[in-house]
Structure formats: C-alpha cells, structure tokens
Enzyme design. Structure first.
Site, mmCIF file in Angstrom:
data_model
loop_
_atom_site.group_PDB
_atom_site.id
_atom_site.type_symbol
_atom_site.label_atom_id
_atom_site.label_comp_id
_atom_site.label_asym_id
_atom_site.label_seq_id
_atom_site.Cartn_x
_atom_site.Cartn_y
_atom_site.Cartn_z
ATOM 1 N N TYR A 28 0.839 -0.811 0.831
ATOM 2 C CA TYR A 28 -0.077 -0.216 0.246
ATOM 3 C C TYR A 28 1.016 1.186 -0.118
ATOM 4 C CZ TYR A 28 -3.778 -2.969 1.240
ATOM 5 O OH TYR A 28 -4.465 -4.035 1.264
ATOM 6 N N ASN A 88 -13.235 3.976 -0.573
ATOM 7 C CA ASN A 88 -12.202 3.199 -0.547
ATOM 8 C C ASN A 88 -13.600 1.902 0.404
ATOM 9 O OD1 ASN A 88 -10.704 1.078 -0.049
ATOM 10 N ND2 ASN A 88 -8.948 1.952 -0.307
ATOM 11 N N HIS A 143 -15.476 -6.668 -0.922
ATOM 12 C CA HIS A 143 -15.494 -8.249 -0.990
ATOM 13 C C HIS A 143 -16.998 -8.995 -0.215
ATOM 14 C CE1 HIS A 143 -11.709 -6.866 -3.099
ATOM 15 N NE2 HIS A 143 -11.388 -6.741 -1.572
ATOM 16 N N ASP A 146 -26.047 -1.567 -0.450
ATOM 17 C CA ASP A 146 -27.483 -1.487 0.051
ATOM 18 C C ASP A 146 -27.680 0.150 0.154
ATOM 19 O OD1 ASP A 146 -27.970 -3.861 -0.622
ATOM 20 O OD2 ASP A 146 -28.837 -4.256 0.748
ATOM 21 N N HIS A 167 -9.195 2.195 -5.434
ATOM 22 C CA HIS A 167 -7.873 1.198 -4.674
ATOM 23 C C HIS A 167 -6.850 1.321 -4.921
ATOM 24 C CE1 HIS A 167 -11.306 -1.598 -3.569
ATOM 25 N NE2 HIS A 167 -11.917 -1.631 -4.245
ATOM 26 N N SER A 226 -3.851 -0.135 -4.202
ATOM 27 C CA SER A 226 -3.793 -1.122 -4.912
ATOM 28 C C SER A 226 -4.059 -2.229 -6.603
ATOM 29 C CB SER A 226 -3.286 -2.756 -4.021
ATOM 30 O OG SER A 226 -4.649 -3.352 -3.574
ATOM 31 N N ARG A 244 -10.578 -11.592 -3.220
ATOM 32 C CA ARG A 244 -10.250 -10.199 -3.916
ATOM 33 C C ARG A 244 -11.323 -10.075 -5.428
ATOM 34 N NH1 ARG A 244 -7.726 -7.655 0.599
ATOM 35 N NH2 ARG A 244 -6.152 -9.223 0.867
HETATM 36 O O1 CA2 Z 1 -6.246 -1.350 -2.712
HETATM 37 C C1 CA2 Z 1 -6.730 -1.451 -1.292
HETATM 38 O O2 CA2 Z 1 -7.089 0.266 -1.950
HETATM 39 C C2 CA2 Z 1 -8.245 -1.889 -0.813
HETATM 40 O O3 CA2 Z 1 -9.426 -1.121 -1.039
HETATM 41 C C3 CA2 Z 1 -7.505 -2.460 0.311
HETATM 42 C C4 CA2 Z 1 -8.110 -3.358 1.201
HETATM 43 C C5 CA2 Z 1 -7.933 -5.188 0.791
HETATM 44 O O4 CA2 Z 1 -8.962 -5.334 1.463
HETATM 45 C C6 CA2 Z 1 -8.388 -4.284 -0.661
HETATM 46 O O5 CA2 Z 1 -9.154 -5.320 -1.414
HETATM 47 C C7 CA2 Z 1 -8.147 -3.506 -1.201
HETATM 48 C C8 CA2 Z 1 -7.111 -3.675 2.390
HETATM 49 C C9 CA2 Z 1 -6.718 -1.990 3.522
HETATM 50 C C10 CA2 Z 1 -5.958 -3.002 4.267
HETATM 51 O O6 CA2 Z 1 -5.113 -1.246 5.255
HETATM 52 C C11 CA2 Z 1 -3.950 -1.626 5.433
HETATM 53 C C12 CA2 Z 1 -2.934 -0.760 5.375
HETATM 54 C C13 CA2 Z 1 -1.803 -0.947 6.065
HETATM 55 C C14 CA2 Z 1 -1.694 -1.880 6.816
HETATM 56 C C15 CA2 Z 1 -2.298 -2.353 6.605
HETATM 57 C C16 CA2 Z 1 -3.526 -2.792 5.870
#
Ligand code: CA2
Length: 148
Positions: free
Chosen positions: A22, A74, A80, A87, A100, A102, A111
């Site tokens: 990230y 986001n 997912h 809703d 997102h 990523s 995902r």
């Molecule tokens: O890529 C993205 O923005 C996501 O929405 C991020 C989510 C993930 O579950 C999606 O599939 C894609 C996860 C966010 C978690 O963020 C963290 C950041 C730093 C350390 C741990 C988690």
C-alpha cells in the site's frame, strides 16, 4: 459542490505497515492532498474513516442531509463482502466512485469478488494515493454540470 471521501477498515494503518503493498503514505497525508485538490476546484470535502461497517453505513445515510453531491469510497476489505454497504449506497442514490490503492485485479482470487463496481460511476484501482486525486477530479468533472 460537496464531496464525501470515505475510507474503510484498516486504512488508518496506511504508511505504518504493509508498505510493499500500500506504499508509505499515511491516511492523514492522503486526506490532506485530497483537501488541497478539493480547495483548488472549489469543492467542500468531508472525510471519514471507520473500521466499523455500521458507522460507514450511517455516514452514507448522513450524506443526504449533509447535501453531498458525490462520494469517493475505498470500502477496503468490505469491497468483497458487504451487501449492507452496497445497499446503503443504493439507498441514498448518491453517485459514487470506488477507489483502491492496490491493483485489486492483480491480487488474490478472494479479492476478485466485488460488490461495488457494478453500481459505481467508475472504479480507480492500482494507482496508489494518486487515485484519490483522480477520483476528486472525476467527480468534479462528471457532476459539475448538475451542481452549477
Ligand atoms: O487496495 C485497496 O485500497 C484495498 O481496498 C485495500 C484493502 C483490501 O482489503 C482491498 O482488497 C483493496 C485493505 C486495506 C488494509 O490497509 C492496510 C494498510 C496498512 C497496513 C495494513 C492494512
């Protein structure tokens, strides 16, 4: 024009862990850059992050009384899984862009299920924090004629 930026669970950890996925930018930094862009475009930007599904839903409901024209969201892990947030967005009927950090399409099979893309105005994925700037610009461009 009023825009609401919503970030879902664990995004408050940005820049502290999982930097390989990230990146190094923190959520306060992302929000500050988004505020800068919003100000330049004459947008009033409201920001909100929560780790709780119900709080995210209540903020989406409140968007109507706040007079929000567009939402940039986001949904993080809820992307997912959450029929309830989907809703809520359908319920308020406010156009939204899904973002997102990523590139979700290049990640794990679990995902690939997405409960938001088919009802979003559009989706931004894989462009890092820059995606938030693009999302604000896109809402400004796409909703501009309706709010003038
Ligand atoms: O890529 C993205 O923005 C996501 O929405 C991020 C989510 C993930 O579950 C999606 O599939 C894609 C996860 C966010 C978690 O963020 C963290 C950041 C730093 C350390 C741990 C988690």
């Amino acid at each position: 024009m009023k825009i609401l930026l919503i970030n879902g669970p664990n995004l408050d950890l940005l820049g502290t862990r999982e930097k390989a996925v990230y990146g190094p930018t923190t959520l306060p930094e992302i929000e500050a850059r988004a505020q800068e862009k919003a100000k330049a475009l004459g947008i009033e930007l409201f920001t909100f992050q929560s780790n709780h599904e119900g709080e995210l839903i209540e903020k989406i409901h409140a968007a109507r009384s706040l007079g929000i024209h567009g939402i940039l969201i986001n949904p993080a892990g809820y992307t997912h899984t959450s029929v309830a947030i989907r809703d809520a967005l359908l319920g308020v009927g406010i156009p939204f862009i899904e973002i997102h950090i990523s590139n979700v399409a290049a990640r794990e099979p679990f995902r690939q299920k997405n409960l938001f893309s088919d009802i979003a105005v559009g989706t931004i994925s894989g462009l890092g924090p820059y995606g938030y700037i693009l999302g604000i610009e896109a809402l400004h461009a796409l909703l501009g004629t309706e709010t003038r």
